[in-house]
Design an enzyme around this catalytic site. Structure first.
Site, short mmCIF file in Angstrom:
data_model
loop_
_atom_site.label_atom_id
_atom_site.label_comp_id
_atom_site.label_asym_id
_atom_site.label_seq_id
_atom_site.Cartn_x
_atom_site.Cartn_y
_atom_site.Cartn_z
N TYR A 80 25.22 54.40 37.05
CA TYR A 80 24.69 55.31 38.07
C TYR A 80 23.38 55.94 37.58
CZ TYR A 80 24.41 59.49 41.04
OH TYR A 80 23.98 60.48 41.88
N LYS A 112 19.43 55.77 39.10
CA LYS A 112 18.66 56.94 39.53
C LYS A 112 17.33 57.02 38.78
CE LYS A 112 21.45 58.14 42.69
NZ LYS A 112 21.04 57.95 44.11
#
Length: 251
Positions: A155, A159
Site C-alpha cells: 500500500y 502511495k
C-alpha cells in the site's frame, strides 16, 4: 453539510473508488457544487447509494483493466468530456508483513491503487492535450506515501508512486494547463473521533477530504501543481507519534 463553498457548475468530474467512505463524500460534494459526476467503482452494489442522486451517474468496473478505462472515457467523451479526474480507488485492507507478502497480493494492490491511476491519468491528459485545453487531476495519497505503516508495504509503495506520478505529470504537462496534485489524509474512519497520536487530537472526516479536493480542483489552486496536501492534523510534522517515549535530558 460542509460550510465550504465552491462552484463547479458545468464541470464534468470522474471519481474512482466512489462507493467507499471517502469516495461517497467526494461524489456528493462535487455534485452539490454543481458538477456532473461519473462515479466508478468495482463494487456495483455499493454504487447503488447514488441511485436518484441529482447530477450523479454510476458505472461499475475494475479500473485496473484497460478495456474498462477505455469504456469509462468513451462514456465521458459521449457525455461531454472531462474537467476533473479524482483518483481515489484503492485496496486498503491488506495487512501483511513484508516478509510474508506474496507476489499475487503485491500485484493486486499495485493494480488497484497505482495501475488504475496511471490508466485513467494518461487517458485524461491525452484527452485534454488533444482538445487543446487544461484539466485537473486530484489523487489520494496517504501518510504512508512518505512514512511507513506497519505491515502495509505494498500500500505504501503505491502511495509513494501516486505522489511521484503527480509530480511527473505536473512537470511534463503543466505548460498545457494540466495540474496534478495529491491529498494525503490521515485516519479517515467515518465520524470524527478523538485520536491521541494526531497533534490536532482528532481524526479527519471524509467531508474534509472532499473539501480539500474541491479546493485543489478550483481556480483558487491554479498555481498548485505537483503538490501533496497533507490533511493529517499535523501528523507529518511530528517527529514521534508517542511523546511519552521522548528521551529525557539529564539535568
Amino acid at each position: 453539510m460542509s460550510a465550504v463553498t465552491f462552484d463547479c457548475t458545468g464541470e464534468r468530474v470522474l471519481v474512482t473508488g466512489a462507493a467507499g467512505l471517502i469516495g461517497r463524500a467526494l461524489v456528493r460534494r462535487f455534485a452539490d457544487a454543481g458538477a456532473d459526476v461519473l462515479a466508478v467503482d468495482v463494487d456495483a452494489d455499493g454504487l447503488k447509494v447514488f441511485d436518484g442522486v441529482p447530477r450523479v451517474a454510476a458505472m461499475p468496473g475494475d479500473l485496473a483493466r484497460e478495456d474498462v478505462a477505455d469504456a469509462v472515457f468513451a462514456r465521458l467523451v459521449q457525455d461531454g468530456g472531462l474537467d476533473v479526474l479524482v483518483n481515489n480507488a484503492a485496496m486498503t485492507e491488506v495487512r501483511t508483513p513484508f516478509i510474508d507478502i506474496d507476489a499475487g497480493v503485491w500485484d493486486a494492490v499495485v493494480a488497484a491503487n497505482l495501475r488504475s491511476a496511471y490508466l485513467l491519468s494518461v487517458r485524461a491528459v491525452r484527452h485534454w492535450r488533444d482538445a487543446g485545453r487544461g484539466g485537473v487531476i486530484v489523487s489520494m495519497s496517504s501518510p504512508g506515501g512518505s512514512r511507513a505503516h506497519d505491515d502495509q508495504s505494498a500500500y505504501d509503495v503505491t502511495k509513494a508512486g501516486i505522489e511521484a506520478l503527480s509530480r511527473a505529470i505536473a512537470v511534463e504537462l503543466g505548460g498545457l494547463g494540466i495540474r496534478a496534485n495529491c491529498i494525503a489524509p490521515a485516519s479517515v474512519v467515518g465520524d470524527v473521533r478523538p485520536a491521541t497520536d494526531i497533534p490536532s487530537g482528532r481524526t479527519t472526516s471524509p467531508e474534509e477530504v472532499a473539501d480539500a479536493a474541491l479546493y485543489l480542483a478550483s481556480p483558487a489552486a491554479a498555481q498548485l501543481n505537483g503538490h501533496v496536501l497533507r490533511l493529517d492534523g499535523g501528523l507529518h510534522a511530528r517527529l514521534r507519534t508517542d511523546p511519552s517515549q521522548e528521551q529525557q535530558r539529564e539535568p
